[in-house]
Design a protein around this motif. Structure first.
Motif, PDB file in Angstrom:
ATOM      1  N   MET A   1       0.811  -1.249  -0.104  1.00  0.00           N
ATOM      2  CA  MET A   1       0.064   0.066  -0.006  1.00  0.00           C
ATOM      3  C   MET A   1       1.070   1.252  -0.021  1.00  0.00           C
ATOM      4  O   MET A   1       1.943   1.306   0.587  1.00  0.00           O
ATOM      5  CB  MET A   1      -0.865  -0.088   1.255  1.00  0.00           C
ATOM      6  CG  MET A   1      -1.795   0.868   1.332  1.00  0.00           C
ATOM      7  SD  MET A   1      -3.067   0.647   2.494  1.00  0.00           S
ATOM      8  CE  MET A   1      -4.271   1.825   1.930  1.00  0.00           C
ATOM      9  N   ALA A   2       0.472   2.229  -0.841  1.00  0.00           N
ATOM     10  CA  ALA A   2       1.093   3.315  -0.751  1.00  0.00           C
ATOM     11  C   ALA A   2       1.210   4.338   0.319  1.00  0.00           C
ATOM     12  O   ALA A   2      -0.090   4.498   0.771  1.00  0.00           O
ATOM     13  CB  ALA A   2       0.823   4.242  -2.242  1.00  0.00           C
ATOM     14  N   LYS A   3       2.179   5.115   0.634  1.00  0.00           N
ATOM     15  CA  LYS A   3       2.092   6.192   1.697  1.00  0.00           C
ATOM     16  C   LYS A   3       1.174   7.180   1.326  1.00  0.00           C
ATOM     17  O   LYS A   3       1.479   7.594   0.040  1.00  0.00           O
ATOM     18  CB  LYS A   3       3.453   6.450   2.109  1.00  0.00           C
ATOM     19  CG  LYS A   3       3.644   7.206   3.173  1.00  0.00           C
ATOM     20  CD  LYS A   3       5.216   7.633   3.646  1.00  0.00           C
ATOM     21  CE  LYS A   3       5.076   8.566   4.797  1.00  0.00           C
ATOM     22  NZ  LYS A   3       6.413   9.046   5.029  1.00  0.00           N
TER      23      LYS A   3
END
Length: 75
Positions: A1-3
Motif C-alpha cells: 500500500m502506498a504511503k
C-alpha cells in the motif's frame, strides 16, 4: 500500500480537528445547559451557550465543505 501524501495527511488532520471541535461543542453545550438549569443562571446565558454551539457547528460545516472540495480537486 502506498504511503499517503502530505496533502492527504493535512486533510486528515483538518478532519480530526473538525471532529474534536464538534465533539467538544456537543459536550460543552449539554454540560453548560445542564449547569444553567441546575444553578438557575439567567436565560441570556442559555442563548450565549446556544449561539456558541451554533458558531462551532457552523465553523465545522464550512471546514468540512472545504475539506470535501479539496479532496475532490486532488483526484
Amino acid at each position: 500500500m502506498a504511503k499517503p501524501s502530505s496533502r492527504d495527511m493535512a486533510l486528515a488532520r483538518q478532519a480530526r480537528l473538525v471532529g474534536v471541535v464538534m465533539a467538544s461543542a456537543i459536550v460543552a453545550w449539554v454540560v453548560l445547559g445542564w449547569m444553567g438549569r441546575e444553578f438557575g443562571w439567567d436565560p441570556r446565558y442559555a442563548f450565549l451557550i446556544d449561539f456558541s454551539a451554533l458558531a462551532a457547528f457552523g465553523w465545522a460545516l464550512i471546514v468540512t465543505f472545504r475539506i470535501w472540495r479539496q479532496g475532490k480537486a486532488g483526484k
